[in-house]
Each structure stands twice: as structure tokens, then as C-alpha cells.
Write a protein that holds these residues in place. Structure first.
Motif, PDB file in Angstrom:
ATOM      1  N   THR A  30       0.248 -35.631  59.167  1.00 15.23           N
ATOM      2  CA  THR A  30       0.135 -37.061  59.411  1.00 15.23           C
ATOM      3  C   THR A  30       0.756 -37.938  58.334  1.00 15.23           C
ATOM      4  OG1 THR A  30      -2.039 -37.084  58.374  1.00 15.23           O
ATOM      5  CG2 THR A  30      -1.981 -36.784  60.747  1.00 15.23           C
ATOM      6  N   ALA A  31       0.997 -37.413  57.164  1.00 18.14           N
ATOM      7  CA  ALA A  31       1.490 -38.248  56.077  1.00 18.14           C
ATOM      8  C   ALA A  31       3.010 -38.295  56.060  1.00 18.14           C
ATOM      9  CB  ALA A  31       0.986 -37.697  54.732  1.00 18.14           C
ATOM     10  N   PRO A  32       3.591 -39.474  56.229  1.00 18.09           N
ATOM     11  CA  PRO A  32       5.049 -39.580  56.207  1.00 18.09           C
ATOM     12  C   PRO A  32       5.655 -39.064  54.912  1.00 18.09           C
ATOM     13  CG  PRO A  32       4.054 -41.624  56.985  1.00 18.09           C
ATOM     14  CD  PRO A  32       2.939 -40.760  56.490  1.00 18.09           C
ATOM     15  N   THR A  33       4.919 -39.186  53.792  1.00 20.67           N
ATOM     16  CA  THR A  33       5.455 -38.761  52.513  1.00 20.67           C
ATOM     17  C   THR A  33       5.670 -37.264  52.447  1.00 20.67           C
ATOM     18  OG1 THR A  33       3.202 -38.702  51.648  1.00 20.67           O
ATOM     19  CG2 THR A  33       4.476 -40.710  51.248  1.00 20.67           C
ATOM     20  N   ALA A  34       5.064 -36.503  53.345  1.00 28.17           N
ATOM     21  CA  ALA A  34       5.223 -35.053  53.345  1.00 28.17           C
ATOM     22  C   ALA A  34       6.480 -34.633  54.086  1.00 28.17           C
ATOM     23  CB  ALA A  34       3.995 -34.387  53.990  1.00 28.17           C
ATOM     24  N   GLN A  35       7.143 -35.586  54.730  1.00 22.98           N
ATOM     25  CA  GLN A  35       8.284 -35.267  55.571  1.00 22.98           C
ATOM     26  C   GLN A  35       9.597 -35.449  54.836  1.00 22.98           C
ATOM     27  OE1 GLN A  35       7.572 -34.168  58.761  1.00 22.98           O
ATOM     28  NE2 GLN A  35       5.451 -34.386  58.163  1.00 22.98           N
ATOM     29  N   ALA A  36      10.581 -34.646  55.219  1.00 25.77           N
ATOM     30  CA  ALA A  36      11.945 -34.881  54.771  1.00 25.77           C
ATOM     31  C   ALA A  36      12.477 -36.085  55.544  1.00 25.77           C
ATOM     32  CB  ALA A  36      12.789 -33.646  55.027  1.00 25.77           C
ATOM     33  N   ALA A  37      13.678 -36.519  55.218  1.00 26.77           N
ATOM     34  CA  ALA A  37      14.161 -37.760  55.808  1.00 26.77           C
ATOM     35  C   ALA A  37      15.684 -37.783  55.803  1.00 26.77           C
ATOM     36  CB  ALA A  37      13.621 -38.945  55.006  1.00 26.77           C
ATOM     37  N   PRO A  38      16.258 -38.733  56.524  1.00 30.87           N
ATOM     38  CA  PRO A  38      17.711 -38.931  56.460  1.00 30.87           C
ATOM     39  C   PRO A  38      18.128 -39.335  55.053  1.00 30.87           C
ATOM     40  CG  PRO A  38      16.756 -40.096  58.333  1.00 30.87           C
ATOM     41  CD  PRO A  38      15.610 -39.661  57.464  1.00 30.87           C
ATOM     42  N   ALA A 101      17.622 -22.463  66.815  1.00 29.77           N
ATOM     43  CA  ALA A 101      16.731 -23.382  67.520  1.00 29.77           C
ATOM     44  C   ALA A 101      15.398 -23.472  66.786  1.00 29.77           C
ATOM     45  CB  ALA A 101      16.502 -22.903  68.948  1.00 29.77           C
ATOM     46  N   ALA A 102      14.876 -24.695  66.658  1.00 25.00           N
ATOM     47  CA  ALA A 102      13.589 -24.900  65.996  1.00 25.00           C
ATOM     48  C   ALA A 102      12.462 -24.405  66.905  1.00 25.00           C
ATOM     49  CB  ALA A 102      13.393 -26.377  65.673  1.00 25.00           C
ATOM     50  N   VAL A 103      11.718 -23.432  66.437  1.00 29.22           N
ATOM     51  CA  VAL A 103      10.645 -22.845  67.247  1.00 29.22           C
ATOM     52  C   VAL A 103       9.265 -23.095  66.637  1.00 29.22           C
ATOM     53  CG1 VAL A 103      12.106 -21.091  68.281  1.00 29.22           C
ATOM     54  CG2 VAL A 103      10.983 -20.603  66.096  1.00 29.22           C
ATOM     55  N   GLY A 104       9.217 -23.783  65.518  1.00 29.43           N
ATOM     56  CA  GLY A 104       7.942 -24.104  64.901  1.00 29.43           C
ATOM     57  C   GLY A 104       8.131 -25.171  63.852  1.00 29.43           C
ATOM     58  N   GLY A 105       7.033 -25.841  63.500  1.00 28.31           N
ATOM     59  CA  GLY A 105       7.091 -26.898  62.503  1.00 28.31           C
ATOM     60  C   GLY A 105       6.390 -28.149  62.988  1.00 28.31           C
ATOM     61  N   SER A 106       6.502 -29.213  62.226  1.00 28.82           N
ATOM     62  CA  SER A 106       5.938 -30.496  62.636  1.00 28.82           C
ATOM     63  C   SER A 106       6.896 -31.609  62.231  1.00 28.82           C
ATOM     64  CB  SER A 106       4.558 -30.734  62.020  1.00 28.82           C
ATOM     65  OG  SER A 106       4.660 -30.869  60.607  1.00 28.82           O
ATOM     66  N   TRP A 107       6.884 -32.672  63.015  1.00 24.76           N
ATOM     67  CA  TRP A 107       7.789 -33.797  62.797  1.00 24.76           C
ATOM     68  C   TRP A 107       7.023 -35.107  62.926  1.00 24.76           C
ATOM     69  CZ3 TRP A 107       8.934 -29.413  65.428  1.00 24.76           C
ATOM     70  CH2 TRP A 107      10.068 -28.686  64.995  1.00 24.76           C
ATOM     71  N   TYR A 108       7.201 -35.971  61.942  1.00 29.22           N
ATOM     72  CA  TYR A 108       6.602 -37.302  61.972  1.00 29.22           C
ATOM     73  C   TYR A 108       7.686 -38.279  62.397  1.00 29.22           C
ATOM     74  CZ  TYR A 108       4.299 -41.577  60.367  1.00 29.22           C
ATOM     75  OH  TYR A 108       3.741 -42.827  60.303  1.00 29.22           O
ATOM     76  N   SER A 109       7.466 -38.982  63.502  1.00 27.64           N
ATOM     77  CA  SER A 109       8.434 -39.938  64.017  1.00 27.64           C
ATOM     78  C   SER A 109       8.246 -41.280  63.325  1.00 27.64           C
ATOM     79  CB  SER A 109       8.266 -40.093  65.535  1.00 27.64           C
ATOM     80  OG  SER A 109       9.081 -41.129  66.038  1.00 27.64           O
ATOM     81  N   GLU A 110       9.200 -41.645  62.476  1.00 24.18           N
ATOM     82  CA  GLU A 110       9.068 -42.863  61.680  1.00 24.18           C
ATOM     83  C   GLU A 110       9.026 -44.133  62.531  1.00 24.18           C
ATOM     84  OE1 GLU A 110       8.440 -43.101  58.625  1.00 24.18           O
ATOM     85  OE2 GLU A 110       9.281 -41.424  57.509  1.00 24.18           O
ATOM     86  N   TYR A 111       9.624 -44.106  63.698  1.00 24.11           N
ATOM     87  CA  TYR A 111       9.690 -45.310  64.525  1.00 24.11           C
ATOM     88  C   TYR A 111       8.328 -45.716  65.076  1.00 24.11           C
ATOM     89  CZ  TYR A 111      14.836 -44.964  64.736  1.00 24.11           C
ATOM     90  OH  TYR A 111      16.180 -44.917  64.444  1.00 24.11           O
ATOM     91  N   ASP A 112       7.511 -44.719  65.453  1.00 23.94           N
ATOM     92  CA  ASP A 112       6.247 -45.035  66.124  1.00 23.94           C
ATOM     93  C   ASP A 112       5.019 -44.398  65.488  1.00 23.94           C
ATOM     94  OD1 ASP A 112       7.354 -42.568  66.951  1.00 23.94           O
ATOM     95  OD2 ASP A 112       6.157 -42.556  68.770  1.00 23.94           O
ATOM     96  N   GLY A 113       5.200 -43.588  64.453  1.00 23.80           N
ATOM     97  CA  GLY A 113       4.061 -43.001  63.754  1.00 23.80           C
ATOM     98  C   GLY A 113       3.434 -41.810  64.440  1.00 23.80           C
ATOM     99  N   ALA A 114       4.092 -41.239  65.435  1.00 23.11           N
ATOM    100  CA  ALA A 114       3.546 -40.067  66.133  1.00 23.11           C
ATOM    101  C   ALA A 114       3.990 -38.784  65.441  1.00 23.11           C
ATOM    102  CB  ALA A 114       4.008 -40.051  67.584  1.00 23.11           C
ATOM    103  N   TYR A 184       8.340 -49.527  58.822  1.00 19.22           N
ATOM    104  CA  TYR A 184       9.648 -48.869  58.735  1.00 19.22           C
ATOM    105  C   TYR A 184      10.805 -49.827  59.004  1.00 19.22           C
ATOM    106  CZ  TYR A 184      12.744 -44.802  58.773  1.00 19.22           C
ATOM    107  OH  TYR A 184      13.725 -43.882  58.462  1.00 19.22           O
ATOM    108  N   ARG A 185      10.503 -51.059  59.365  1.00 19.22           N
ATOM    109  CA  ARG A 185      11.573 -51.968  59.790  1.00 19.22           C
ATOM    110  C   ARG A 185      12.548 -52.300  58.664  1.00 19.22           C
ATOM    111  NH1 ARG A 185       8.454 -56.052  64.069  1.00 19.22           N
ATOM    112  NH2 ARG A 185       8.061 -54.399  65.619  1.00 19.22           N
ATOM    113  N   CYS A 186      12.063 -52.439  57.441  1.00 16.23           N
ATOM    114  CA  CYS A 186      12.957 -52.715  56.323  1.00 16.23           C
ATOM    115  C   CYS A 186      13.916 -51.548  56.134  1.00 16.23           C
ATOM    116  CB  CYS A 186      12.146 -52.958  55.054  1.00 16.23           C
ATOM    117  SG  CYS A 186      13.177 -53.268  53.597  1.00 16.23           S
ATOM    118  N   THR A 187      13.382 -50.329  56.150  1.00 21.52           N
ATOM    119  CA  THR A 187      14.223 -49.144  56.010  1.00 21.52           C
ATOM    120  C   THR A 187      15.230 -49.075  57.140  1.00 21.52           C
ATOM    121  OG1 THR A 187      12.430 -47.938  54.906  1.00 21.52           O
ATOM    122  CG2 THR A 187      14.210 -46.618  55.851  1.00 21.52           C
ATOM    123  N   TYR A 188      14.782 -49.366  58.360  1.00 22.50           N
ATOM    124  CA  TYR A 188      15.667 -49.309  59.526  1.00 22.50           C
ATOM    125  C   TYR A 188      16.818 -50.314  59.384  1.00 22.50           C
ATOM    126  CZ  TYR A 188      17.088 -49.343  64.454  1.00 22.50           C
ATOM    127  OH  TYR A 188      17.806 -49.265  65.631  1.00 22.50           O
TER     128      TYR A 188
END
Length: 218
Positions: A30-38, A101-114, A184-188
Motif C-alpha cells: 500500500t505504500a507508494p514509497t515502497a514502489q519503483a517509479a519512472p 512475462a510478469a507472473v507475480g508481484g504488486s503494483w501501486y497505481s500512482e494515478y488512482d492509489g489502487a 500526484y498531480r504536481c509530479t504528473y
């Protein structure tokens, strides 16, 4: 509702429900800080400067546009194409099979927080959409230039996000669409200007005003 969209809606509900349960037990999911990013976009101050340097022009025509004129996803290394590279980069604990192909993992969607745990629930968004680029100058590019733009891993142009959010965004510019997650709008906006400046694309007046409004509050 078609069978495809019904299945996507079901996944969406299930995914959100799972995220709610995991929220209390897993910081990783759930924490965006744990995710990699562009790649990190330019600062807000630099973005404001870049925005002032962009050519302001009424948006061009979509005549002649086709996604096929922006070849993607191309092979990046071995069996891995651009989509799989972005999924690996933007996710956490991503496992890939022999075909990349990605077969496992987790992804945090920065646009909507899902948060999602199935790669099929994610699209790779072109921050500056291909059709938007076409109307902003890419119609005059070579196919090789359009391919480079559509698979640009060096700029903040590609990001893994919830698939139906990406589809709702479509080819809209920041005057017409911004991420629902306001944090995320400033980053976007910084990402958008960074990409347009690098690729020497134009902005229309409404788009420029919308970007100025966001960047002035970063």
C-alpha cells in the motif's frame, strides 16, 4: 456491458477489496514509497521554465493518426519488450517467467492509489498520449522517431497504472484530465512538461494554462 468489461469490473472490485484487507497488514502493498517509479521528472521550477519555452499553438488535426505509426512494444533485451521492462521497474517483488512475462508481484497505481497483484490489471500509460503527440508535432516525425517516443524509457513518459484509468484518460491533455489522486498531480505535470520539452512538442493555450496552474502550486 461486454463480457470483457464485465470481467475487468469484477477484477477491479476484487482488487480493491483485497487492497482494503491488506491495508492493515502489509505496508509493502500500500505504500507508494515502497514502489519503483519512472525516471524522476525535472523539478517544478525547471518545469515552469520549460513550459515557457514550449511553442504555444492550437492543437493540430488527428487526420492520418494511427497507433501503428508509433511501433510498440519493441524488444528491449532478450525476450523482454518495453511493457515488461516497465512492469518490472514499477512493481515490487516482480517475478517474470522465461518469456519475461510478469507472473507475480504488486503494483501501486500512482494515478488512482489502487494496488494490484495481477499484471493483467495494468496498462502502461504513455504520459503524453500517442494521439496527443501526433497533434502536437509528431505527425511530421519519421517512424523511427515515433517508435523511440512510444518506447521512451529514459524520460518519465511510461508508467504502469490501473488499466481502466488509463483507458479513461485516453488521449486527453492536462486541461481535460488529471490523476484523481491529487497528491500526484504536481509530479504528473512535471512529467508531462519534461516529455514535451525533450521531444519538442507544442502545447495549446488551455493545456498550458492548466499546467501553469498545477506547477505554480507545487
Amino acid at each position: 456491458m461486454s463480457g470483457v468489461y464485465a470481467r475487468r469490473a469484477g477484477r477491479r472490485i476484487a482488487g480493491l477489496a483485497a487492497s482494503a484487507v491488506l491495508a492493515g497488514t502489509s505496508v509493502l502493498l500500500t505504500a507508494p514509497t515502497a514502489q519503483a517509479a519512472p525516471p524522476t521528472p525535472v523539478s517544478a521550477a525547471t518545469a515552469r521554465t520549460y513550459l515557457g519555452q514550449l511553442t504555444e499553438r492550437a492543437e493540430g488535426s488527428s487526420t492520418g493518426y494511427s497507433r501503428d505509426k508509433f511501433p510498440h512494444w519493441i524488444t528491449q533485451s532478450g525476450a523482454c519488450n518495453t511493457r515488461e521492462v516497465v512492469l518490472k521497474r514499477d512493481g515490487t517483488n516482480v517475478q517474470q517467467d522465461s518469456a519475461c512475462a510478469a507472473v507475480g508481484g504488486s503494483w501501486y497505481s500512482e494515478y488512482d492509489g489502487a494496488t494490484w497483484t495481477a499484471a493483467s490489471d495494468l496498462d502502461i500509460d504513455h504520459v503524453v498520449a500517442l494521439a496527443e503527440a501526433w497533434r502536437s508535432g509528431a505527425s511530421g516525425w519519421t517512424t523511427a522517431q515515433r517508435q523511440a517516443f512510444a518506447n521512451d524509457l529514459s524520460r518519465p513518459q511510461l508508467i504502469a497504472v490501473t488499466d481502466n484509468v488509463n483507458q479513461a484518460k485516453s488521449d486527453l491533455d492536462p486541461a481535460e484530465w488529471m490523476p484523481s489522486r491529487t497528491a500526484y498531480r504536481c509530479t504528473y505535470a512535471r512529467m508531462w512538461v519534461h516529455v514535451k520539452h525533450h521531444w519538442n512538442l507544442t502545447v495549446d493555450s488551455a493545456e498550458k494554462s492548466a499546467l501553469q496552474g498545477v506547477l505554480n502550486n507545487c
